[in-house]
Design an enzyme around this catalytic site. Structure first.
Site, mmCIF file in Angstrom:
data_model
loop_
_atom_site.group_PDB
_atom_site.id
_atom_site.type_symbol
_atom_site.label_atom_id
_atom_site.label_comp_id
_atom_site.label_asym_id
_atom_site.label_seq_id
_atom_site.Cartn_x
_atom_site.Cartn_y
_atom_site.Cartn_z
ATOM 1 N N HIS A 257 44.466 46.000 42.802
ATOM 2 C CA HIS A 257 45.248 44.870 43.281
ATOM 3 C C HIS A 257 45.547 43.888 42.154
ATOM 4 C CE1 HIS A 257 46.716 41.838 45.930
ATOM 5 N NE2 HIS A 257 45.786 40.985 45.569
ATOM 6 N N CYS A 258 44.742 43.929 41.080
ATOM 7 C CA CYS A 258 44.812 42.843 40.092
ATOM 8 C C CYS A 258 45.688 43.168 38.881
ATOM 9 C CB CYS A 258 43.409 42.499 39.617
ATOM 10 S SG CYS A 258 42.359 41.895 40.932
ATOM 11 N N LEU A 259 45.296 44.197 38.122
ATOM 12 C CA LEU A 259 45.938 44.392 36.819
ATOM 13 C C LEU A 259 47.443 44.669 36.896
ATOM 14 C CD1 LEU A 259 43.249 46.224 34.652
ATOM 15 C CD2 LEU A 259 43.581 43.815 35.122
ATOM 16 N N VAL A 261 49.433 43.421 38.887
ATOM 17 C CA VAL A 261 50.101 42.274 39.524
ATOM 18 C C VAL A 261 49.923 40.989 38.705
ATOM 19 C CG1 VAL A 261 50.063 40.787 41.577
ATOM 20 C CG2 VAL A 261 49.801 43.261 41.837
ATOM 21 N N ASP A 262 48.672 40.655 38.410
ATOM 22 C CA ASP A 262 48.353 39.324 37.880
ATOM 23 C C ASP A 262 49.101 38.949 36.601
ATOM 24 O OD1 ASP A 262 46.621 39.454 39.972
ATOM 25 O OD2 ASP A 262 44.815 39.649 38.755
#
Ligand code: NAD
Length: 416
Positions: A257-259, A261-262
């Site tokens: 979910h993070c890399l 997107v963030d």
């Protein structure tokens, strides 16, 4: 501090709720997902890092509710809602806005509100605070506000919430003091920074660092493939340097979910300051392209056997985005399977953590039976529960994109 509200009980919020409850605090857990609320009430965990036993042992201290009004009794409210991208890869703060409006409606004097969702620098001050001040109260005067990024790494057991330092940036020094007091319940080391903006950017730096380094090693993997050099041998050798090098392993792309997107939260924000964050864009481009490159390698591996992709039986091992977790969000496996199916391959998979993949109308096949008659076995994610030696011994060609079988295949071609 006696009562904590947690808004958003997902990968971040549930472990936090359990950690506070284990320290004897009363937790008011607010979510819009009724299935999750029912699971919490029943003491049944839906997050791998929290066992049902742990949740069950504190569930009488956790009130799971869809009603924000219950938060009036909380001393602090921690917001852990999703911060995704829109289809155009721009920050989507819609859920955060909804949560902020709802909290403003129940906000009490002297409460502390902490944002944990990953976002661009300025979000807490410019987006969350104005929503909360719709209550008629002033942030930093009548109530407290801070930002504290979550560093949870699903599946990791060597560092826990307690042993992972927690960065905290308050809107005012007093806000920071309150947030430090809150997290001292569950964390041994609270790291104070001067503002929410610094804390927001700290989280993004951590994730961008990973994204850029993963892209670097993935690009070198493509080069090594052309040059006939084993990238894992190179990485293993480089990792013997005791300083100045940090190991990143090649793979079929970046997931979770993070890399994926963030980093784009920061590149979007940077445009407001007339800056193009080229490292971020380039890393994103390389990582996004990896599934396509992997499919090219599948084509080549089949071609070496005088076979076409169309009609070939491709057995995939591991589809979650990283080992030993069930999370398939943004997993490169989803793109690779879609591309192979579009080219006419007969794709089957085995993943002990992902019994079905509804989006692709597939169910996890039993292992090692999956290997029977496969034209190609592709290792996308190497779960420790899967005996990859069986894949090596089955006699089918293997495309190992995680390097887990190369030592098992001594004497056979380690690369495809
Ligand atoms: N998953 C990770 O490993 C990780 C690590 C660090 C930071 N983060 C960040 O933390 C944030 C949350 O991520 P996550 O992985 O826990 O997400 P998640 O999707 O697992 O959980 C979010 C929860 O928020 C709930 N929710 C949605 N709208 C809501 C609303 N209006 N009110 C109350 N609850 C609502 C959802 O039902 C869900 O249970 C994101 O910003 C993410 O980038 C995640």
């Amino acid at each position: 501090m006696q009562r904590v509200g947690i808004v958003g009980l997902g990968y971040v919020g549930l472990p936090l709720a359990v950690a506070f409850a284990e320290e004897g605090l009363e937790v008011i857990a607010v979510d819009v997902d009724h299935a999750k609320l029912a699971s919490i009430a029943a003491g049944e965990s839906y997050i791998e890092d929290v066992s049902s036993k742990r949740l069950g042992s504190v569930s009488e201290r956790i009130t799971a509710t869809p009603r924000y009004a219950k938060l009036t009794k909380a001393d602090a409210i921690v917001v852990c809602v999703p911060t995704p991208l829109t289809a155009n890869r721009e920050p989507d703060l819609g859920v955060l806005r909804d949560a902020g409006v709802a909290i403003a409606g129940v906000l009490q004097e002297d409460q502390l509100i902490v944002l944990e969702s990953t976002t661009y620098p300025g979000t807490t001050r410019e987006r969350l605070v104005p929503l909360l001040e719709e209550s008629g109260m002033r942030a930093g005067h009548d109530f407290h506000v801070a930002y504290s990024p979550e560093r949870v790494d699903p599946g990791r057991t060597d560092f826990t919430m307690r042993t992972t330092p927690k960065v905290v940036g308050g809107l005012t020094p007093a806000c920071g003091d309150r947030a430090e007091e809150l997290y001292a319940h569950v964390c041994d080391d609270v790291v104070r920074v001067s503002s929410p903006d610094v804390a927001e950017l700290t989280k993004l730096l951590e994730n961008i660092f990973r994204s850029v380094n993963i892209a670097l090693v993935n690009e070198l993997t493509l080069l090594c493939d052309r040059m006939g050099i084993d990238i894992w041998e190179v990485v293993d050798a480089a990792a013997t340097k005791p300083y100045g090098f940090m190991r990143f392993d090649p793979g079929p792309g970046m997931g979770g979910h993070c890399l994926p997107v963030d980093p784009f939260y920061l590149s979007w924000r940077a445009r407001e300051f007339d800056m193009a964050t080229e490292f971020i864009e380039l890393a994103g481009k390389i990582n996004q392209d990896m599934p396509y490159k992997c499919v090219e390698r599948v084509e080549r591996a089949l071609n070496d056997q005088a076979k076409a992709v169309r009609g070939a039986r491709v057995a995939i091992l591991g589809i979650s985005y990283k080992p030993d977790v069930a999370d398939t969000r943004q997993s490169p496996a989803l793109k690779i399977i879609a591309l192979l199916k579009r080219m006419g391959a007969e794709v089957a998979y085995h993943d002990p953590y992902v019994p079905e993949l509804q989006s692709h109308l597939l169910r996890s096949a039993p292992y090692p039976e999956l290997l029977e008659g496969a034209d190609l076995v592709v290792i996308l994610t190497a779960h420790s529960a899967v005996d990859h030696r069986l894949a090596v011994e089955c006699g089918s060609a293997i495309l190992d994109l995680r390097g887990v079988t190369r030592h098992m295949r001594a004497g056979t071609a380690a690369r495809q």
